[in-house]
Motif scaffolding. Structure first.
Motif, PDB file in Angstrom:
ATOM      1  N   LEU A  79       0.822  -1.211   0.000  1.00  0.00           N
ATOM      2  CA  LEU A  79       0.000   0.000   0.000  1.00  0.00           C
ATOM      3  C   LEU A  79       0.860   1.266   0.000  1.00  0.00           C
ATOM      4  O   LEU A  79       0.755   2.107  -0.898  1.00  0.00           O
ATOM      5  CB  LEU A  79      -0.920  -0.020   1.228  1.00  0.00           C
ATOM      6  CG  LEU A  79      -1.797   1.213   1.385  1.00  0.00           C
ATOM      7  CD1 LEU A  79      -2.763   1.312   0.233  1.00  0.00           C
ATOM      8  CD2 LEU A  79      -2.538   1.185   2.704  1.00  0.00           C
ATOM      9  N   LEU A  80       1.736   1.380   1.005  1.00  0.00           N
ATOM     10  CA  LEU A  80       2.490   2.625   1.141  1.00  0.00           C
ATOM     11  C   LEU A  80       3.421   2.889  -0.050  1.00  0.00           C
ATOM     12  O   LEU A  80       3.361   3.966  -0.636  1.00  0.00           O
ATOM     13  CB  LEU A  80       3.273   2.624   2.467  1.00  0.00           C
ATOM     14  CG  LEU A  80       2.395   2.607   3.717  1.00  0.00           C
ATOM     15  CD1 LEU A  80       3.245   2.605   4.975  1.00  0.00           C
ATOM     16  CD2 LEU A  80       1.434   3.789   3.719  1.00  0.00           C
ATOM     17  N   PRO A  81       4.253   1.899  -0.419  1.00  0.00           N
ATOM     18  CA  PRO A  81       5.127   2.186  -1.562  1.00  0.00           C
ATOM     19  C   PRO A  81       4.348   2.452  -2.850  1.00  0.00           C
ATOM     20  O   PRO A  81       4.762   3.279  -3.655  1.00  0.00           O
ATOM     21  CB  PRO A  81       5.968   0.914  -1.703  1.00  0.00           C
ATOM     22  CG  PRO A  81       5.854   0.206  -0.423  1.00  0.00           C
ATOM     23  CD  PRO A  81       4.531   0.568   0.149  1.00  0.00           C
ATOM     24  N   THR A  82       3.238   1.768  -3.025  1.00  0.00           N
ATOM     25  CA  THR A  82       2.474   1.998  -4.249  1.00  0.00           C
ATOM     26  C   THR A  82       1.950   3.417  -4.275  1.00  0.00           C
ATOM     27  O   THR A  82       2.010   4.103  -5.298  1.00  0.00           O
ATOM     28  CB  THR A  82       1.309   0.994  -4.358  1.00  0.00           C
ATOM     29  OG1 THR A  82       1.816  -0.314  -4.138  1.00  0.00           O
ATOM     30  CG2 THR A  82       0.661   1.056  -5.716  1.00  0.00           C
ATOM     31  N   LEU A  83       1.438   3.859  -3.131  1.00  0.00           N
ATOM     32  CA  LEU A  83       0.928   5.229  -3.060  1.00  0.00           C
ATOM     33  C   LEU A  83       2.052   6.236  -3.301  1.00  0.00           C
ATOM     34  O   LEU A  83       1.826   7.317  -3.827  1.00  0.00           O
ATOM     35  CB  LEU A  83       0.301   5.488  -1.689  1.00  0.00           C
ATOM     36  CG  LEU A  83      -1.108   4.937  -1.519  1.00  0.00           C
ATOM     37  CD1 LEU A  83      -1.597   5.155  -0.105  1.00  0.00           C
ATOM     38  CD2 LEU A  83      -2.063   5.569  -2.518  1.00  0.00           C
ATOM     39  N   TYR A  84       3.257   5.854  -2.896  1.00  0.00           N
ATOM     40  CA  TYR A  84       4.401   6.749  -3.078  1.00  0.00           C
ATOM     41  C   TYR A  84       4.873   6.736  -4.527  1.00  0.00           C
ATOM     42  O   TYR A  84       5.183   7.781  -5.102  1.00  0.00           O
ATOM     43  CB  TYR A  84       5.513   6.292  -2.130  1.00  0.00           C
ATOM     44  CG  TYR A  84       6.892   6.836  -2.401  1.00  0.00           C
ATOM     45  CD1 TYR A  84       7.268   8.109  -1.952  1.00  0.00           C
ATOM     46  CD2 TYR A  84       7.841   6.068  -3.069  1.00  0.00           C
ATOM     47  CE1 TYR A  84       8.542   8.592  -2.182  1.00  0.00           C
ATOM     48  CE2 TYR A  84       9.113   6.556  -3.295  1.00  0.00           C
ATOM     49  CZ  TYR A  84       9.464   7.813  -2.862  1.00  0.00           C
ATOM     50  OH  TYR A  84      10.725   8.289  -3.089  1.00  0.00           O
ATOM     51  N   LEU A  85       4.901   5.546  -5.119  1.00  0.00           N
ATOM     52  CA  LEU A  85       5.523   5.414  -6.434  1.00  0.00           C
ATOM     53  C   LEU A  85       4.621   5.826  -7.590  1.00  0.00           C
ATOM     54  O   LEU A  85       5.081   6.461  -8.534  1.00  0.00           O
ATOM     55  CB  LEU A  85       5.979   3.964  -6.645  1.00  0.00           C
ATOM     56  CG  LEU A  85       7.278   3.582  -5.968  1.00  0.00           C
ATOM     57  CD1 LEU A  85       7.540   2.097  -6.120  1.00  0.00           C
ATOM     58  CD2 LEU A  85       8.442   4.368  -6.568  1.00  0.00           C
ATOM     59  N   VAL A  86       3.358   5.425  -7.528  1.00  0.00           N
ATOM     60  CA  VAL A  86       2.509   5.646  -8.700  1.00  0.00           C
ATOM     61  C   VAL A  86       2.479   7.114  -9.118  1.00  0.00           C
ATOM     62  O   VAL A  86       2.750   7.428 -10.282  1.00  0.00           O
ATOM     63  CB  VAL A  86       1.098   5.068  -8.477  1.00  0.00           C
ATOM     64  CG1 VAL A  86       0.153   5.510  -9.568  1.00  0.00           C
ATOM     65  CG2 VAL A  86       1.164   3.560  -8.421  1.00  0.00           C
ATOM     66  N   PRO A  87       2.201   8.039  -8.194  1.00  0.00           N
ATOM     67  CA  PRO A  87       2.183   9.437  -8.651  1.00  0.00           C
ATOM     68  C   PRO A  87       3.547   9.946  -9.118  1.00  0.00           C
ATOM     69  O   PRO A  87       3.621  10.773 -10.022  1.00  0.00           O
ATOM     70  CB  PRO A  87       1.732  10.221  -7.418  1.00  0.00           C
ATOM     71  CG  PRO A  87       1.531   9.260  -6.327  1.00  0.00           C
ATOM     72  CD  PRO A  87       1.890   7.904  -6.774  1.00  0.00           C
ATOM     73  N   ARG A  88       4.609   9.410  -8.525  1.00  0.00           N
ATOM     74  CA  ARG A  88       5.922   9.896  -8.923  1.00  0.00           C
ATOM     75  C   ARG A  88       6.337   9.359 -10.292  1.00  0.00           C
ATOM     76  O   ARG A  88       7.061  10.001 -11.032  1.00  0.00           O
ATOM     77  CB  ARG A  88       6.978   9.480  -7.893  1.00  0.00           C
ATOM     78  CG  ARG A  88       6.864  10.237  -6.598  1.00  0.00           C
ATOM     79  CD  ARG A  88       8.002   9.891  -5.687  1.00  0.00           C
ATOM     80  NE  ARG A  88       9.153  10.763  -5.934  1.00  0.00           N
ATOM     81  CZ  ARG A  88      10.331  10.574  -5.363  1.00  0.00           C
ATOM     82  NH1 ARG A  88      10.515   9.566  -4.559  1.00  0.00           N
ATOM     83  NH2 ARG A  88      11.320  11.394  -5.599  1.00  0.00           N
ATOM     84  N   LEU A  89       5.901   8.144 -10.586  1.00  0.00           N
ATOM     85  CA  LEU A  89       6.298   7.553 -11.859  1.00  0.00           C
ATOM     86  C   LEU A  89       5.354   7.931 -12.982  1.00  0.00           C
ATOM     87  O   LEU A  89       5.713   7.877 -14.149  1.00  0.00           O
ATOM     88  CB  LEU A  89       6.338   6.023 -11.735  1.00  0.00           C
ATOM     89  CG  LEU A  89       7.503   5.448 -10.948  1.00  0.00           C
ATOM     90  CD1 LEU A  89       7.293   3.973 -10.686  1.00  0.00           C
ATOM     91  CD2 LEU A  89       8.804   5.648 -11.711  1.00  0.00           C
TER      92      LEU A  89
END
Lengths: 295, 276, 635
Positions: free
Chosen positions: A179-189
């Protein structure tokens, strides 16, 4: 391009790129998660099961099918085959449940910029996969121990262990590593990684062309599997498990039962080979097996 | 505690890479890898399925011995065996202990032992076949048995790309360390240091994803120029790739030897139905 | 497949091709036309973004068959129209080696890699074809090795073999020099020459290193903003100094020196009425004559040139000073010691429990204020030495003391506040999504004071202000390099270690880098650079440490090192053309830049009264050489 402007048809090479990307990244992460030490607190195991955020992120950003299958294959190749831990048929189950779960998660998101959707997809993706593998694990013990019901406390123990491990995975792998990394990565990528592959970023209106996996052959396979699952279910309802059945046979037919079970195993093996053969021929005929990413 | 400390001190990413590479590429040309992969896979299929339908302790024990023999023959790295044992003991051992709590007794150990045996046979069979054999041969075997060509390509590509990925990952991690700050104290149970590294491990995938994306583009383009997609649709190409697979007398001897042994076991098992 | 008797059909024929990548408004190619004969060895040159690679992707049909953008015009490959043929079909005739060739290798072992293409095409003698290709590239001995065991040069040759295995008519090699050190690049070029000369292959390289073009290519096609500006024989092409200069392509050093000298000669003959008639005549002759482009030509050219004005040659032994005054501080009498390696050894564990010794009991002391260049061929241990100093690797025996700390006793995180390592590949350093975030990452993590101000300062110093919001990965090579330097410098280290900072940079970017290095010297006390770039060494370094097989085999000023033929040969370093030429012409100390060389030759021939008055020593100082360099490269 199809007639509808919204459908986004990926070229076969773009599919291949997504596939390769997902495979190598998730495969690499799998090698690490295999090595991260597990914290054993009694039967409870605190461990990093997998870095689900990698396939989740890629399934959300790109066409979910190719990312999901790529990741599942990456796990088999890097995490299992290369480390010499390939479990043979057992991996098949992992492969299917994992790619299915990731695919569903990816399909849930229509707009990668919507954090609610992304978060929900991450949780659901891991949830589906964990549920499936928990059920399979319970099933293994159930089939493997003949007098499953006869051993006092076994059923409870299995359910408890698997249930706790399910919860644990949901909390550790599901939250911290999905959950946390996905929320972090998706908008950044988002909008950054797509141009590197020459792919247009996914919009809320983007509809990928449907993957032609729902072919008759797969439908029939699905129906058979569902029937089998239902059959197993009803067997358990009627207090009729494989163990009893087996030992009952052994009583009545003596040594014959063993030969029978060998024969069954052999038949299953032959059937599997035949199916594989047939599939190969078919894929040879129509030129492109739909499940092959490089169609 | 000491273990954790050692782990942090000893384990460097280089070390891990080396171990993994040893595991992945180190399998030499031992006896079993000379056998035809298709035969080996069929052999495996039998031992992966049959134990689930067996309940005779003698037969299971016999098969288990056979598996130990083949595992030794295939010279699998001890690391893998260790992981396997850990997994088996963990899974079944706890099952047993817990079942005691739920009113089980020592008698419940026996069915569980049987379960362990079954699991071990299946696992050892897969280790024998899939660790002892050159992955290229596995993939050829699977291709011959009808797996899609993409799978066999991906496998060998995985072997090719792993060191590259590792290098890249290492330098990204190094960048984080060279520009980051490690926690001043390792924290309770090294938890803080562990969390620092774990977080780095996760965050490092951000740059890695971008870099890998860049790479896969060239790779896929180059594949196109080298006729890869053409070959996938070309039955001649597949035929050529598999033309080196031949069932030799050695394969037949191996298969019939195991079959004879299994038959003997079943015969003994039938004579002494020790189906506890 | 084309017949070999149709020799008159050009290998490549392109007519009026325009192309824009899908989703892009800008046309990368604009009405490009080009015809390449069979059997030619052509270089395609041009500045960054001039469409070189895009042009080459026409040759095997990647454009427009694979990249479906807006396409116009016609392409014929060996007489076959690209239209209506797939990439796979065209690739039988055209082999392609990518700039990032490493990503092109997809199989684990060497022989498998060579077999890959013929197998895909279902050619039954694929083993033979692969063996032949490996043989052509000199890789036969390595056929059972894993790809990752190979060196960079060997990998490049393998990529070449992979392309050759289909026996294509045409070979395209994209910037072979970019990712390779000079020695390996030469190896690749030798193979290409053999393929071209002995096997009749048409070879097309994308190249902007004029030295290599001069030595190996028959003709040059110059690209400018999506068009083929001209296509000329190599000698003529490299004499088109104005065009090359405008597009940022550096002609060979010898050519530059000759050009400068010619200018001086012309200026002198025109302005000096006293000059003798033969002088005038020779000047006129030189003006018409083309300039030398290779070393051999240059030696002949300058020897005749100097003999032509023989009457008043000024051989002045007094001009060879005992020691270069600029390097007087080298002995380290006044400086503080910052890095000390004492019997430091390093080995890596390799596969199957093998050990690979990279550094043998190394002893080296580096002092504050030095500009140290670490040279030597690949595998000499340069990068390992940098890693030891940065604390990334720890010596297995002996000790490494950096800024008074033993590297084994401090953590990497601690050590890195005083020592910064800038990686060879800038992209490996990028962990954030904007330039500004990259530069400030460490400062924030380590809670430096005044972050805003120092980041702004760094961005200004390295001219990154306009790029601050951009993703560093998407910048050009030179910009990426500047970002990596800014990241390193922002930490305000006392020691900065740079690994191959000029690799893969074109002329203008290299000049930028030299400027950035000047900038660094204001912040950093000691800089160590590991490099193959002898131009950089001779222009920047005050001390050169030569490494060979894990040992220090030479240590001295650039002049001392370059003058030692035995040493340079042994260590596999190629001195710059300028240094070589001045040695061949007997000019000591060796010159650093072509401009300096030209000036010194001029001084020798015609004397230079005012120069002599200005400078008693008569020796150009380092500073002056750099002023020249900072100005235009070409006169």
């Amino acid at each position: 391009m199809k007639s509808t402007a919204r459908t986004y048809t990926l070229t076969s090479s773009q599919k291949m790129m997504i596939f390769v990307l997902s495979m190598s990244l998730y495969g690499l992460s799998n090698m690490f998660t295999e090595l991260i030490p597990k914290l054993q607190l009694g039967p409870l195991e605190l461990s990093v099961e997998y870095f689900a955020f990698i396939p989740l992120t890629l399934c959300i950003l790109f066409h979910p099918f190719y990312a999901a299958v790529g990741a599942a294959l990456g796990e088999v190749i890097f995490g299992e085959l290369m480390l010499g831990q390939f479990g043979g048929l057992g991996e098949l189950e992992k492969f299917l449940t994992f790619s299915l779960a990731m695919y569903i998660a990816g399909r849930m998101v229509s707009d990668p910029r919507n954090r609610m959707q992304v978060g929900a997809a991450a949780i659901v993706g891991v949830g589906i996969h964990q549920l499936c593998s928990t059920l399979v694990d319970i099933g293994k013990v159930w089939i493997g121990v003949e007098e499953f019901e006869a051993v006092p406390g076994l059923a409870e123990s299995v359910v408890l262990i698997e249930g706790v491990s399910f919860l644990n995975t949901m909390i550790v792998s599901g939250t911290l590593f999905a959950l946390l990394p996905t929320l972090y990565l998706v908008p950044r990528l988002y909008g950054k990684i797509e141009p590197l592959l020459g792919i247009r970023p996914r919009e809320a209106t983007t509809r990928y062309e449907s993957v032609k996996v729902w072919t008759p052959k797969l439908m029939i396979g699905g129906v058979i599997l569902a029937l089998l699952a239902f059959g197993a279910e009803s067997l358990s309802e009627t207090d009729w498990n494989f163990g009893e059945w087996d030992s009952g046979l052994a009583d009545r037919l003596g040594s014959g039962a063993i030969w029978l079970s060998i024969a069954i195993a052999a038949v299953i093996a032959v059937v599997i080979i035949l199916i594989m053969r047939a599939r190969k021929k078919r894929s040879g005929n129509d030129g492109s097996a739909e499940t092959v990413p490089y169609a | 505690m000491q273990l954790v400390r050692n782990w942090f001190n000893k384990i460097s990413i280089e070390r891990i890479q080396l171990e993994l590479m040893n595991t992945a590429y180190g399998s030499g040309h031992v006896f079993l890898s000379a056998l035809d992969p298709r035969c080996m896979i069929l052999w495996y299929l039998f031992f992966a399925i049959a134990p689930w339908f067996l309940s005779n302790m003698i037969v299971l024990a016999g098969l288990f011995l056979l598996m130990i023999a083949t595992t030794v023959l295939s010279r699998v790295s001890p690391f893998i065996i260790f992981v396997l044992c850990l997994g088996l003991v963990g899974q079944v051992g706890w099952l047993f202990i817990l079942s005691l709590f739920f009113g089980g007794d020592i008698a419940s150990a026996l069915p569980l032992l049987k379960l362990t045996l079954k699991l071990s046979i299946v696992s050892l069979a897969s280790i024998t076949v899939f660790s002892g054999m050159d992955p290229e041969r596995i993939s050829d075997g699977l291709l011959a048995l009808g797996m899609p060509a993409a799978f066999s390509f991906s496998l060998s590509y995985g072997y090719r790309i792993l060191p590259v990925l590792f290098e890249e990952f290492r330098s990204v991690l190094l960048s984080y360390r060279l520009r980051g700050r490690a926690p001043a104290s390792p924290g309770f149970l090294y938890a803080r240091l562990g969390a620092y590294y774990l977080k780095m491990l996760v965050v490092a995938f951000f740059p890695l994803m971008l870099a890998t994306a860049k790479r896969s583009r060239t790779t896929v383009e180059a594949l196109e120029t080298r006729g890869f997609s053409f070959g996938m649709k070309n039955p001649k190409s597949r035929q050529l790739k598999l033309s080196h697979l031949k069932v030799t007398r050695r394969d037949i001897a191996f298969l019939s030897g195991t079959a004879a042994y299994a038959a003997l076991l079943f015969w003994i098992g039938a004579a002494y139905p020790l189906a506890i | 497949m084309p017949n070999s008797d149709k020799q008159d059909i050009p290998a490549i024929e392109i007519r009026g091709v325009s192309f824009a990548y899908p989703g892009s408004e800008i046309s990368v190619l604009q009405e490009a036309s080009l015809t390449l004969k069979r059997g030619t060895f052509a270089a395609i040159a041009g500045g960054n973004g001039s469409g070189k690679s895009t042009l080459c992707k026409l040759f095997n049909g990647l454009i427009p068959n694979y990249y479906s953008g807006d396409f116009e015009g016609t392409v014929h490959v060996c007489g076959v129209p690209a239209e209506g043929h797939t990439v796979a079909q065209l690739s039988r005739m055209v082999g392609y080696v990518y700039q990032d060739f490493e990503n092109q290798l997809v199989r684990p072992t060497v022989f498998d890699e060579a077999c890959f293409a013929p197998l895909n095409y279902g050619l039954s003698d694929y083993r033979l074809m692969a063996s032949k290709a490996l043989d052509l590239c000199g890789l036969s001995d390595l056929r059972d090795r894993y790809v990752w065991e190979l060196s960079g040069g060997q990998k490049h040759l393998l990529a070449l073999a992979g392309a050759l295995s289909l026996e294509p008519e045409v070979l395209i090699v994209d910037e072979p020099v970019a990712q390779l050190d000079p020695q390996h690049a030469r190896q690749v070029y030798e193979v290409l020459r053999r393929l071209n000369r002995d096997h009749g292959k048409t070879v097309i390289v994308i190249e902007h290193h004029a030295d290599f073009i001069a030595e190996y290519c028959h003709e040059v096609c110059l690209m400018e903003s999506g068009r083929v500006l001209w296509q000329r024989p190599t000698a003529e092409a490299l004499n088109s100094l104005d065009d090359l200069d405008r597009l940022g392509i550096q002609p060979p050093e010898v050519t530059r020196a000759a050009a400068v000298l010619r200018e001086m000669d012309n200026a002198r003959t025109q302005s000096d009425p006293r000059s003798s008639l033969p002088d005038r005549r020779s000047a006129g002759r030189h003006a018409a004559q083309r300039l030398p482009i290779t070393m051999d030509e240059a030696v002949a050219h300058f020897t005749t040139f100097m003999q032509s004005g023989n009457g008043n040659l000024h051989p002045s032994p007094a001009r060879i000073p005992a020691s270069d005054p600029d390097h007087a501080g080298l002995s380290g009498s006044s400086s503080n010691e910052v890095i000390r390696l004492q019997d430091a050894s390093l080995h890596y564990r390799a596969l199957r429990r093998a050990r690979h010794q990279v550094l043998h009991a190394l002893n080296l002391t580096l002092f504050e204020g030095e500009r140290i260049a670490l040279v030597g061929n690949n595998g000499a241990g340069k990068s390992s030495l940098l890693k030891l100093v940065a604390g990334v690797a720890r010596p297995q025996s002996g000790s490494v003391t950096v800024l008074g700390q033993d590297t084994r006793s401090v953590s990497l995180e601690q050590l890195s506040s005083g020592v910064t390592l800038v990686f060879q590949n800038p992209e490996d350093m990028f962990i954030e999504d904007s330039v500004e975030a990259e530069v400030s990452h460490c400062l924030r993590r380590r809670a430096y004071p005044n972050i805003e101000a120092s980041v702004a300062n760094m961005l200004r110093a390295f001219r990154l202000e306009e790029l601050r919001q951009r993703d560093a990965r998407l910048l050009s090579g030179g910009q990426q390099r500047r970002v990596s330097l800014a990241i390193g410098a922002a930490i305000r280290p006392e020691i900065m270690l740079l690994d191959e900072p000029t690799a893969n940079l074109d002329l203008s970017t290299r000049e930028e880098l030299l400027g950035a290095l000047e900038e660094l010297s204001e912040h950093v006390r000691t800089v160590v650079i590991a490099t193959h770039d002898m131009q950089l060494v001779s222009r920047w370094a005050t001390r050169v440490v030569v490494m060979h097989q894990g040992e220090v085999v030479g240590d001295g000023t650039p002049d001392e090192i370059f003058a030692d033929r035995e040493l340079t040969r042994r260590a596999g370093i190629a001195p710059t053309q300028t240094a070589q030429l001045s040695a061949d012409l007997g000019i000591r100390p060796l010159c650093r830049t072509p401009e300096e060389l030209a000036k010194r030759i001029a001084e020798r021939m015609w004397g230079s009264p005012n120069e002599r008055a200005d400078r008693p020593s008569g020796n150009l100082t380092h500073k002056e050489a750099e002023e020249h360099a900072a100005r235009s490269q070409l006169v």
